[in-house]
Motif scaffolding. Structure first.
Motif, PDB file in Angstrom:
ATOM      1  N   GLN A 200      41.095  86.167 -56.086  1.00  0.00           N
ATOM      2  CA  GLN A 200      42.317  86.219 -56.879  1.00  0.00           C
ATOM      3  C   GLN A 200      42.124  85.678 -58.291  1.00  0.00           C
ATOM      4  N   LEU A 201      41.433  84.593 -58.436  1.00  0.00           N
ATOM      5  CA  LEU A 201      41.296  83.904 -59.717  1.00  0.00           C
ATOM      6  C   LEU A 201      39.847  83.959 -60.193  1.00  0.00           C
ATOM      7  N   PRO A 202      39.623  83.907 -61.516  1.00  0.00           N
ATOM      8  CA  PRO A 202      38.274  84.117 -62.047  1.00  0.00           C
ATOM      9  C   PRO A 202      37.361  82.891 -61.967  1.00  0.00           C
ATOM     10  N   TYR A 203      37.209  82.364 -60.753  1.00  0.00           N
ATOM     11  CA  TYR A 203      36.213  81.323 -60.508  1.00  0.00           C
ATOM     12  C   TYR A 203      34.867  81.960 -60.174  1.00  0.00           C
ATOM     13  N   ASP A 204      33.784  81.312 -60.582  1.00  0.00           N
ATOM     14  CA  ASP A 204      32.461  81.736 -60.132  1.00  0.00           C
ATOM     15  C   ASP A 204      32.202  81.305 -58.705  1.00  0.00           C
ATOM     16  N   GLU A 205      32.816  80.205 -58.322  1.00  0.00           N
ATOM     17  CA  GLU A 205      32.561  79.630 -57.000  1.00  0.00           C
ATOM     18  C   GLU A 205      33.685  78.655 -56.695  1.00  0.00           C
ATOM     19  N   ILE A 206      34.023  78.548 -55.406  1.00  0.00           N
ATOM     20  CA  ILE A 206      34.973  77.528 -54.950  1.00  0.00           C
ATOM     21  C   ILE A 206      34.336  76.811 -53.775  1.00  0.00           C
ATOM     22  N   VAL A 207      34.341  75.489 -53.815  1.00  0.00           N
ATOM     23  CA  VAL A 207      33.713  74.685 -52.765  1.00  0.00           C
ATOM     24  C   VAL A 207      34.734  73.714 -52.176  1.00  0.00           C
ATOM     25  N   CYS A 208      34.389  73.127 -51.063  1.00  0.00           N
ATOM     26  CA  CYS A 208      35.253  72.152 -50.403  1.00  0.00           C
ATOM     27  C   CYS A 208      35.032  70.772 -51.020  1.00  0.00           C
ATOM     28  N   SER A 209      36.119  70.099 -51.399  1.00  0.00           N
ATOM     29  CA  SER A 209      35.991  68.794 -52.054  1.00  0.00           C
ATOM     30  C   SER A 209      35.428  67.722 -51.130  1.00  0.00           C
ATOM     31  N   ALA A 210      35.508  67.949 -49.811  1.00  0.00           N
ATOM     32  CA  ALA A 210      34.924  66.983 -48.874  1.00  0.00           C
ATOM     33  C   ALA A 210      33.407  66.914 -49.012  1.00  0.00           C
ATOM     34  N   ASP A 211      32.806  67.934 -49.617  1.00  0.00           N
ATOM     35  CA  ASP A 211      31.352  67.983 -49.774  1.00  0.00           C
ATOM     36  C   ASP A 211      30.868  67.409 -51.102  1.00  0.00           C
ATOM     37  N   LEU A 212      31.804  66.873 -51.903  1.00  0.00           N
ATOM     38  CA  LEU A 212      31.428  66.273 -53.190  1.00  0.00           C
ATOM     39  C   LEU A 212      30.769  64.919 -52.981  1.00  0.00           C
ATOM     40  N   PRO A 213      29.869  64.512 -53.908  1.00  0.00           N
ATOM     41  CA  PRO A 213      29.410  65.270 -55.078  1.00  0.00           C
ATOM     42  C   PRO A 213      28.159  66.094 -54.826  1.00  0.00           C
ATOM     43  N   GLY A 214      27.546  65.943 -53.630  1.00  0.00           N
ATOM     44  CA  GLY A 214      26.228  66.522 -53.392  1.00  0.00           C
ATOM     45  C   GLY A 214      26.189  68.024 -53.320  1.00  0.00           C
ATOM     46  N   VAL A 215      27.328  68.686 -53.099  1.00  0.00           N
ATOM     47  CA  VAL A 215      27.347  70.134 -52.918  1.00  0.00           C
ATOM     48  C   VAL A 215      26.790  70.874 -54.132  1.00  0.00           C
ATOM     49  N   PHE A 216      26.815  70.260 -55.306  1.00  0.00           N
ATOM     50  CA  PHE A 216      26.338  70.933 -56.513  1.00  0.00           C
ATOM     51  C   PHE A 216      24.878  70.622 -56.841  1.00  0.00           C
ATOM     52  N   GLY A 217      24.228  69.823 -56.013  1.00  0.00           N
ATOM     53  CA  GLY A 217      22.844  69.485 -56.305  1.00  0.00           C
ATOM     54  C   GLY A 217      22.739  68.754 -57.634  1.00  0.00           C
TER      55      GLY A 217
END
Length: 338
Positions: A200-217
């Protein structure tokens, strides 16, 4: 509108009769307001429901100067047609389709709304319906101000938006794209939302905030927009590049006691700035009209698509119950029609 005598006209409105739960909202008749100098009255077709409406109704902001006290009519975003203009107002005609933001944060859940003229934009020449206009344009304007005047977003920079699908947050990816952002990423609370909502929205990616901060490497961002608060806000500091900017734009988590470690800001060489449109825009009215125009362009270009549920005023209690449960995937909009 109902005529109850030869001289008095009443409008239909949803009023918060006290601070408390959703059941303090009730539909009532109030005196039809008349625009003063510099103001426009609007025959409202749609009123957006926002988290700030919930916070005001709950009394969470009751100690903040200028916060309305019961009884009051919630709502700060409306769409409809011009009903009348006050002295000194030019550039608008009766019947013209308009969308408006609020200076006071109230009055929107009503069949007639009084707006300061500089907070009103015409969408007569834009190919969007009023529900979309009210759902996306005021928030888009606020996102434009936040990204340009507070975050100072530059072309080619990256943006991370927390609460990515919320009413306010959903305006940021389209405006960020419009301003030339190279990468726009969002976070949401639930994994299933992250998996299903990129279209729906022009995001490149959407992740779960419970996985922060490591989800982005090792990836870091130039700008982080945070209307969520709590631990998400603390994680944001670790996700900023040196010289990055964190914009604190709300507290959907409800964690009012959360504090940020200032030494981490120093060591990371990052900036933290607050953005509350109700405080920021009255001191900078010249920013509003360009921001509204930018938001209209983004909405027309399809950069602000989101799901919209339209409910009648009679279901305002249900609308607020759903907001509190986070039982929505987009925006809820109220209409005076039964």
């Amino acid at each position: 509108m109902r005529y109850v005598s030869e001289r008095k006209i009443l409008m239909r409105a949803v009023q918060a009769t006290a601070f408390g739960g959703p059941d303090v909202l009730s539909v009532t008749d109030l005196a039809d307001p008349i625009p003063g100098p510099g103001q426009i009255s609007i025959d409202v077709s749609h009123s957006a429901v926002g988290l700030v409406d919930v916070l005001m109704r709950q009394g969470m902001l009751s100690d903040h100067p200028g916060t309305p006290q019961p009884p009051f009519v919630p709502g700060l975003e409306v769409a409809g047609t011009v009903r009348a203009v006050g002295d000194g107002v030019t550039g608008f005609t009766v019947g013209e389709k308009v969308v408006s933001m609020s200076r006071s944060g109230t009055g929107g859940y009503a069949s007639v709304y009084i707006a300061d003229a500089h907070l009103v934009a015409s969408f007569e020449r834009y190919d969007i319906d009023p529900a979309t206009a009210v759902a996306m344009v005021p928030n888009g304007a606020m996102a434009h101000v936040a990204l340009t005047s507070v975050a100072h977003l530059a072309k080619g920079e990256s943006v991370l938006v927390h609460g990515a699908l919320g009413g306010f947050s959903a305006a940021f990816p389209g405006i960020a794209r419009q301003l030339g952002a190279a990468r726009v990423v969002g976070t949401v609370r639930r994994s299933k939302d992250a998996a299903a909502s990129v279209t729906q929205l022009p995001y490149d990616e959407i992740v779960c905030s419970a996985d922060l901060p490591g989800v982005f490497g090792d990836e870091k961002f130039d700008v982080v927009i945070d209307p969520v608060g709590g631990e998400v806000r603390t994680h944001s500091l670790a996700l900023l590049k040196p010289g990055g900017r964190l914009v604190v734009a709300g507290n959907a988590s409800g964690d009012w006691d959360h504090k940020l470690p200032s030494n981490q800001m120093w060591l990371g060489s990052v900036t933290v700035a607050g953005f509350n449109a109700g405080a920021y825009l009255p001191a900078r009215p010249q920013l509003v009209r360009p921001a509204l125009d930018a938001a209209l362009e983004a909405a027309t270009a399809g950069l602000s698509k989101t799901a919209i549920d339209v409910l009648p005023f009679d279901e305002a209690v249900l609308a607020h119950e759903r907001m509190e449960r986070r039982d929505l995937a987009g925006r809820i909009v109220l209409t005076p029609d039964s």
